[in-house]
Structure formats: structure tokens, C-alpha cells
Design a protein around this motif. Structure first.
Motif, PDB file in Angstrom:
ATOM      1  N   TRP A  61       0.829  -1.207   0.000  1.00 57.18           N
ATOM      2  CA  TRP A  61       0.000   0.000   0.000  1.00 57.18           C
ATOM      3  C   TRP A  61       0.863   1.256   0.000  1.00 57.18           C
ATOM      4  CZ3 TRP A  61      -0.481   3.404   4.337  1.00 57.18           C
ATOM      5  CH2 TRP A  61      -1.405   4.431   4.160  1.00 57.18           C
ATOM      6  N   ALA A  64       2.371   1.680  -3.380  1.00 54.38           N
ATOM      7  CA  ALA A  64       1.340   2.169  -4.303  1.00 54.38           C
ATOM      8  C   ALA A  64       1.112   3.661  -4.116  1.00 54.38           C
ATOM      9  CB  ALA A  64       0.039   1.407  -4.080  1.00 54.38           C
ATOM     10  N   ASN A  67       3.911   5.605  -5.567  1.00 49.07           N
ATOM     11  CA  ASN A  67       3.842   5.611  -7.026  1.00 49.07           C
ATOM     12  C   ASN A  67       2.808   6.607  -7.542  1.00 49.07           C
ATOM     13  OD1 ASN A  67       5.767   3.643  -7.110  1.00 49.07           O
ATOM     14  ND2 ASN A  67       4.391   1.994  -7.686  1.00 49.07           N
ATOM     15  N   LEU A 103      -6.127   7.701  -5.300  1.00 54.59           N
ATOM     16  CA  LEU A 103      -6.234   6.260  -5.065  1.00 54.59           C
ATOM     17  C   LEU A 103      -7.673   5.901  -4.677  1.00 54.59           C
ATOM     18  CD1 LEU A 103      -4.022   4.146  -5.303  1.00 54.59           C
ATOM     19  CD2 LEU A 103      -3.724   4.237  -2.853  1.00 54.59           C
ATOM     20  N   ILE A 123      -4.931  -0.783  -5.305  1.00 51.64           N
ATOM     21  CA  ILE A 123      -3.643  -0.749  -4.591  1.00 51.64           C
ATOM     22  C   ILE A 123      -2.631  -1.644  -5.293  1.00 51.64           C
ATOM     23  CG2 ILE A 123      -2.480  -1.455  -2.458  1.00 51.64           C
ATOM     24  CD1 ILE A 123      -4.991  -0.443  -0.946  1.00 51.64           C
ATOM     25  N   ALA A 126      -1.634  -0.036  -8.600  1.00 50.28           N
ATOM     26  CA  ALA A 126      -0.776   1.138  -8.402  1.00 50.28           C
ATOM     27  C   ALA A 126       0.623   0.741  -7.953  1.00 50.28           C
ATOM     28  CB  ALA A 126      -1.405   2.077  -7.385  1.00 50.28           C
ATOM     29  N   SER A 127       0.721  -0.330  -7.172  1.00 55.01           N
ATOM     30  CA  SER A 127       2.053  -0.767  -6.724  1.00 55.01           C
ATOM     31  C   SER A 127       2.870  -1.334  -7.887  1.00 55.01           C
ATOM     32  CB  SER A 127       1.944  -1.791  -5.601  1.00 55.01           C
ATOM     33  OG  SER A 127       1.400  -2.996  -6.095  1.00 55.01           O
TER      34      SER A 127
END
Length: 155
Positions: A61, A64, A67, A103, A123, A126-127
């Protein structure tokens, strides 16, 4: 002249991970003051991320979120009747709040069945450097890059 800046409110760390960033995230996730429900959604999403990736869910998390955080953005600046989009560096506090907002908003707009699944999948995406929140960050950076010529209007 503007009024005096309001005093900084310090938020308490969350009960499970003892992290203030988690509390901030949950506060943005919360709807209609239902904080316990928001905590439930977040913790369940972290558990799903744990299962999917096989890594520590909280670390995934945080990765993410890092990022998704933008480093530059454009702000409108009026100079002699014309409005220019001037690229500006983003303050650290605004970075985190923008990352959190993106997010959450893009997980809400996903089409999985429950919010827990939506948040968990956003999550994970995004990671890995993909997903709608990452696209938003890239668009913001691209916009700043395109308007680099107006950076001398910075104040």
C-alpha cells in the motif's frame, strides 16, 4: 491580506498498524462519519492485497501511494489578461493528500462488486505502476512538461 494560517491538527495513529498515514487514508475513505466502517474496508483490502501479492499488505500500500504521488502540477496564473498553466513543484503534504484522493476516487470508480475488492485491486495495480490513479499522475506530469515554457511565471 489573508487571515492567519490555521493551527496544524495532528492525527492519532491507527489501532492496528500504529501509523498516522493509515489514519489519514481512512479519514479520506470515510463517508458520513462512519470511521469504523472505513477502517474495516481498509484493513480487509490490506488483507486481500496480502493474499494476492504474497508480500506485506501495508508495504504494498505504501509503495502504491508513493507511485501515485505527483511531484509537479500545473497552477493557473494570470499575467496581463492571459491565463497560463504554470508548472509548480508540489508540497510534500499536498503530495500525500493528492495521492490518497486519487487512489480512493479511482478505486470507487472501478467496477468490482465491493469497495474492499475495488480498493485492494487499485492498490495492487498502483504498486505495479498501472491503474487509473497512476494514469492520472502521468497526465499531471505530462501537462507540467508541456507547459514548461511558462515556468518563468512562477511566483
Amino acid at each position: 491580506m489573508r487571515k492567519a494560517k490555521p493551527k496544524k491538527r495532528y492525527i492519532l495513529p491507527d489501532p492496528k498498524f500504529q501509523d498516522t498515514l493509515v489514519t489519514k487514508f481512512v479519514n479520506y475513505l470515510m463517508v458520513d462519519g462512519k470511521k469504523s466502517l472505513a477502517y474495516g474496508i481498509f484493513y480487509d483490502a490490506i488483507d486481500i492485497v496480502n493474499e494476492k501479492t504474497g508480500e506485506n499488505g501495508l508495504e504494498v500500500w505504501k509503495k502504491a501511494l508513493n507511485n501515485v504521488m505527483p511531484s509537479v502540477e500545473v497552477k493557473s496564473r494570470r499575467v496581463g489578461g492571459a491565463t497560463f498553466q504554470v508548472p509548480m513543484e508540489v508540497r510534500p503534504e499536498r503530495k500525500t493528500s493528492l495521492g490518497i484522493k486519487w487512489l480512493i476516487s479511482y478505486s470507487r470508480s472501478r467496477n468490482e462488486k465491493t469497495m474492499v475488492e475495488r480498493l485492494a485491486n487499485e492498490i495492487v495495480a498502483a504498486s505495479k505502476g498501472e491503474g487509473a490513479a497512476i494514469k492520472k499522475k502521468d497526465d499531471t506530469h505530462r501537462m507540467a512538461e508541456a507547459n514548461k515554457a511558462f515556468s518563468h511565471f512562477r511566483f
